[in-house]
Design a protein around this motif. Structure first.
Motif, PDB file in Angstrom:
ATOM      1  N   PRO A 175       0.822  -1.223   0.000  1.00 59.33           N
ATOM      2  CA  PRO A 175       0.000   0.000   0.000  1.00 59.33           C
ATOM      3  C   PRO A 175       0.854   1.270   0.000  1.00 59.33           C
ATOM      4  CG  PRO A 175      -0.762  -1.555   1.669  1.00 59.33           C
ATOM      5  CD  PRO A 175       0.504  -2.103   1.122  1.00 59.33           C
ATOM      6  N   LEU A 176       1.999   1.210   0.672  1.00 66.76           N
ATOM      7  CA  LEU A 176       2.878   2.390   0.707  1.00 66.76           C
ATOM      8  C   LEU A 176       3.512   2.632  -0.656  1.00 66.76           C
ATOM      9  CD1 LEU A 176       4.698   1.541   4.063  1.00 66.76           C
ATOM     10  CD2 LEU A 176       2.834   3.165   3.720  1.00 66.76           C
ATOM     11  N   LEU A 177       3.962   1.531  -1.269  1.00 68.30           N
ATOM     12  CA  LEU A 177       4.609   1.632  -2.586  1.00 68.30           C
ATOM     13  C   LEU A 177       3.619   2.070  -3.658  1.00 68.30           C
ATOM     14  CD1 LEU A 177       6.788  -1.467  -3.534  1.00 68.30           C
ATOM     15  CD2 LEU A 177       7.415   0.938  -3.636  1.00 68.30           C
ATOM     16  N   ALA A 178       2.385   1.584  -3.523  1.00 64.59           N
ATOM     17  CA  ALA A 178       1.419   1.765  -4.597  1.00 64.59           C
ATOM     18  C   ALA A 178       1.001   3.217  -4.766  1.00 64.59           C
ATOM     19  CB  ALA A 178       0.194   0.893  -4.332  1.00 64.59           C
ATOM     20  N   ALA A 179       0.903   3.929  -3.650  1.00 61.61           N
ATOM     21  CA  ALA A 179       0.464   5.327  -3.688  1.00 61.61           C
ATOM     22  C   ALA A 179      -0.742   5.510  -4.608  1.00 61.61           C
ATOM     23  CB  ALA A 179       1.636   6.227  -4.119  1.00 61.61           C
ATOM     24  N   GLY A 180      -1.743   4.661  -4.432  1.00 63.55           N
ATOM     25  CA  GLY A 180      -2.978   4.817  -5.204  1.00 63.55           C
ATOM     26  C   GLY A 180      -3.110   3.877  -6.377  1.00 63.55           C
ATOM     27  N   THR A 181      -2.022   3.278  -6.849  1.00 60.63           N
ATOM     28  CA  THR A 181      -2.124   2.335  -7.971  1.00 60.63           C
ATOM     29  C   THR A 181      -2.743   1.030  -7.456  1.00 60.63           C
ATOM     30  OG1 THR A 181      -0.110   3.260  -8.916  1.00 60.63           O
ATOM     31  CG2 THR A 181      -0.795   1.117  -9.777  1.00 60.63           C
ATOM     32  N   PRO A 182      -3.748   0.504  -8.141  1.00 63.44           N
ATOM     33  CA  PRO A 182      -4.364  -0.742  -7.661  1.00 63.44           C
ATOM     34  C   PRO A 182      -3.364  -1.907  -7.679  1.00 63.44           C
ATOM     35  CG  PRO A 182      -5.603   0.217  -9.489  1.00 63.44           C
ATOM     36  CD  PRO A 182      -4.359   1.012  -9.367  1.00 63.44           C
ATOM     37  N   PHE A 183      -3.481  -2.787  -6.714  1.00 61.98           N
ATOM     38  CA  PHE A 183      -2.629  -3.988  -6.673  1.00 61.98           C
ATOM     39  C   PHE A 183      -3.400  -5.123  -6.025  1.00 61.98           C
ATOM     40  CE2 PHE A 183      -2.070  -1.925  -2.649  1.00 61.98           C
ATOM     41  CZ  PHE A 183      -2.038  -2.974  -1.737  1.00 61.98           C
ATOM     42  N   THR A 184      -2.946  -6.346  -6.283  1.00 61.85           N
ATOM     43  CA  THR A 184      -3.612  -7.521  -5.702  1.00 61.85           C
ATOM     44  C   THR A 184      -2.719  -8.057  -4.589  1.00 61.85           C
ATOM     45  OG1 THR A 184      -4.194  -7.998  -7.980  1.00 61.85           O
ATOM     46  CG2 THR A 184      -4.728  -9.704  -6.363  1.00 61.85           C
ATOM     47  N   PRO A 185      -3.261  -8.228  -3.379  1.00 58.25           N
ATOM     48  CA  PRO A 185      -2.438  -8.783  -2.304  1.00 58.25           C
ATOM     49  C   PRO A 185      -1.951 -10.195  -2.646  1.00 58.25           C
ATOM     50  CG  PRO A 185      -4.498  -7.890  -1.448  1.00 58.25           C
ATOM     51  CD  PRO A 185      -4.613  -7.880  -2.931  1.00 58.25           C
ATOM     52  N   LEU A 186      -0.833 -10.566  -2.088  1.00 54.20           N
ATOM     53  CA  LEU A 186      -0.222 -11.861  -2.414  1.00 54.20           C
ATOM     54  C   LEU A 186      -0.953 -12.996  -1.705  1.00 54.20           C
ATOM     55  CD1 LEU A 186       3.389 -10.599  -1.782  1.00 54.20           C
ATOM     56  CD2 LEU A 186       2.447 -11.200  -4.032  1.00 54.20           C
ATOM     57  N   ASP A 187      -1.077 -14.113  -2.408  1.00 59.38           N
ATOM     58  CA  ASP A 187      -1.671 -15.306  -1.823  1.00 59.38           C
ATOM     59  C   ASP A 187      -0.520 -16.297  -1.593  1.00 59.38           C
ATOM     60  OD1 ASP A 187      -2.795 -17.787  -1.413  1.00 59.38           O
ATOM     61  OD2 ASP A 187      -4.325 -17.578  -2.972  1.00 59.38           O
ATOM     62  N   ALA A 188      -0.023 -16.326  -0.348  1.00 59.95           N
ATOM     63  CA  ALA A 188       1.186 -17.115  -0.056  1.00 59.95           C
ATOM     64  C   ALA A 188       0.992 -18.598  -0.388  1.00 59.95           C
ATOM     65  CB  ALA A 188       1.571 -16.936   1.411  1.00 59.95           C
ATOM     66  N   ASP A 189      -0.185 -19.149  -0.083  1.00 58.94           N
ATOM     67  CA  ASP A 189      -0.390 -20.591  -0.326  1.00 58.94           C
ATOM     68  C   ASP A 189      -0.293 -20.928  -1.815  1.00 58.94           C
ATOM     69  OD1 ASP A 189      -0.643 -21.162   2.339  1.00 58.94           O
ATOM     70  OD2 ASP A 189      -2.814 -20.765   2.343  1.00 58.94           O
ATOM     71  N   GLN A 190      -0.885 -20.032  -2.625  1.00 64.20           N
ATOM     72  CA  GLN A 190      -0.818 -20.256  -4.072  1.00 64.20           C
ATOM     73  C   GLN A 190       0.643 -20.186  -4.559  1.00 64.20           C
ATOM     74  OE1 GLN A 190      -3.596 -20.939  -6.150  1.00 64.20           O
ATOM     75  NE2 GLN A 190      -1.851 -21.531  -7.433  1.00 64.20           N
ATOM     76  N   ILE A 191       1.355 -19.207  -4.029  1.00 58.58           N
ATOM     77  CA  ILE A 191       2.765 -19.048  -4.444  1.00 58.58           C
ATOM     78  C   ILE A 191       3.561 -20.296  -4.048  1.00 58.58           C
ATOM     79  CG2 ILE A 191       4.874 -17.671  -4.088  1.00 58.58           C
ATOM     80  CD1 ILE A 191       3.003 -15.220  -3.705  1.00 58.58           C
ATOM     81  N   ILE A 192       3.320 -20.789  -2.853  1.00 59.34           N
ATOM     82  CA  ILE A 192       4.054 -21.986  -2.397  1.00 59.34           C
ATOM     83  C   ILE A 192       3.765 -23.162  -3.337  1.00 59.34           C
ATOM     84  CG2 ILE A 192       4.220 -23.690  -0.517  1.00 59.34           C
ATOM     85  CD1 ILE A 192       3.493 -21.230   1.371  1.00 59.34           C
TER      86      ILE A 192
END
Ligand code: IMP
Length: 448
Positions: A175-192
């Motif tokens: 959220p700090l990096l995005a400064a308003g740009t939409p992003f999708t939170p990471l899904d750790a289980d899927q990544i694993i």
């Protein structure tokens, strides 16, 4: 035994892959030691075009080992896609490919950080213009250590725990990096789950490449080091901050591969016959005009990885002289010489004017480079199609004069000239020790 190094001396895209491919048969091992899937290599051979990114161009020669060392940042789905693409086309990819267990791995959070960072900085015009392949964020985590995951870690018991911990950190950072740009939170289980799958498929290639290369040297194997990007993009010695995040000049070979500098004794500097740059940052000889468009059209100057149009301009000898010295270059290979064939006149930048003073040394600060006005020398073009020429002495007088002048202003002999994308369209100077045996021509006696 010699280690041969192929280094780009400009801002990348110098067509290094073609020279690496040609030299491969004279070597036992081809080594990629820095960068990641930001690089693109095009090799044209036997009428077939191969676009490679992480895998060394040596893979097209089944007799050599292709090694990706710990200095590389590895995106597993990218490399697996490349392997699949090669295998589908009948290229052998088995025990001829080795990947370091020390290589740092690019995860979805690196791609997201790169994207968000670029989106935020482009709002104030300060974007680096990265390839958005997660390269900078992955190298940043490598140096920061806490959130870094190397390929070898994918096979350890605490892998899932590590991913969960890093993903939690990154989710709070976004959220700090995005400064308003939409992003999708990471899904750790899927990544694993995804990365376990990639790890299983990559396992046959994973090894300690540092030990392998040191053994290879002791066994008199001939090593060929394939640079990625160009020396002007080197994080320490390039046009910082408009650079990549690795040591892309010759100075990065030892740190990236683990091979001591004393073995790196033959260095070929690769330059285009003109200049190009992708992304942001100063480019003193840029031609944002018809000349630039002509070079872009004739040279097909669009990024191999991102398809972005490349900025085009005249040859900058101030920059090339600097990077040739920095990378310990012995000889130069001038690529895409044929792209200049239609021009009546060609310009070479031999010095800059900065704040009213003539400067021949490449500036260390980007603000000075921004102020640099090129001082050009104009030479006549040759206006002849050279794409069918195969011998040095066949080249038109003005093309030879251009190559000679580049040798003088860069301070290194030009011994290879490329006049088209195919392997066969490569001309070696009669004295060039790198010429494949079939391309060697006798040194002509001086005529008088
Ligand atoms: P990054 O390596 O994706 O972080 O991008 C940093 C800078 O290096 C940007 O200006 C990119 O356009 C440039 N860059 C990275 N890789 C290449 C390459 O292979 N060729 C040319 N430019 C590159």
């Amino acid at each position: 035994m010699p280690g041969t190094c192929v280094i780009g001396l400009q801002w990348g895209d110098e067509a290094k892959g073609k020279i690496v491919d040609l030299l491969t048969e004279q070597h036992d091992v081809v080594v990629r030691y820095a960068g990641g899937a930001n690089a693109g290599h095009t090799v044209v051979t036997g009428g077939q075009t191969y676009k490679l990114s992480l895998i060394p161009s040596g893979i097209l020669n089944a007799g050599v080992k292709s090694v990706i060392t710990g200095g590389v940042v590895l995106n597993p789905p990218s490399i697996l896609g490349e392997i699949d693409g090669l295998v589908q086309r009948g290229v052998q990819v088995s025990d001829n490919l080795m990947i370091s267990d020390r290589a740092h791995v690019i995860f979805p959070w690196h791609l997201e950080e790169d994207r968000l960072n670029e989106a935020r900085t482009s709002k104030n015009g300060e974007a680096i213009g990265t390839t958005q392949r997660g390269i900078g964020p992955c190298y940043r985590d490598k140096v920061g250590r806490t959130n870094a995951i190397r390929l070898g870690d994918l096979y350890r018991a605490n892998f899932a725990e590590k991913v969960k911990s890093v993903a939690a950190d990154k989710n709070s950072l976004f959220p700090l990096l995005a400064a308003g740009t939409p992003f999708t939170p990471l899904d750790a289980d899927q990544i694993i789950a995804d990365y376990r799958g990639y790890a299983a498929r990559l396992k046959p290639y994973v090894a300690d490449t540092t030990a392998y290369l040191l053994d290879a040297l002791e066994n008199d194997q001939r090593l060929l080091f394939e640079g990625a990007q160009g020396a002007l993009l080197d994080v320490d010695h390039g046009t910082f901050p408009y650079v990549t995040s690795s040591n892309s000049s010759g100075v990065g070979i030892s740190s990236g591969s683990g091979v001591p500098g004393k073995y790196l004794n033959r260095v070929i500097g690769i330059v285009k016959a003109y200049g190009t740059r992708v992304g942001g940052g100063p480019f003193p000889t840029e031609q944002a005009n018809d000349i630039g468009q002509h070079l872009r059209d004739r040279g097909n100057e669009y990024g191999t990885v991102t398809r972005r149009p490349r900025r085009c301009g005249w040859f900058d000898a101030v920059a090339a002289r600097y990077t040739a010295r920095l990378s310990g270059v012995d000889v130069l290979s001038v690529m895409l010489l044929d792209v200049l064939s239609e021009l009546p006149e060609i310009q070479i930048c031999t010095a800059y004017e900065i704040n009213g003073k003539r400067v021949e040394q490449f500036p260390s600060h980007v603000d000075d480079l921004r102020e640099a006005k090129p001082i050009y020398e104009t030479v006549p073009g040759w206006q002849t199609d050279i794409t069918g020429m195969r011998r040095w002495e066949e080249l038109p007088k003005n093309a030879l004069a251009y190559l000679r002048r580049l040798s003088e202003v860069v301070g290194r002999p030009v011994q290879i000239a490329s006049v088209g994308p195919d392997r066969a369209q490569t001309i070696f100077h009669p004295e060039c020790e790198f010429a494949p045996p079939a391309a060697r021509t006798p040194v002509l006696a001086p005529s008088n």
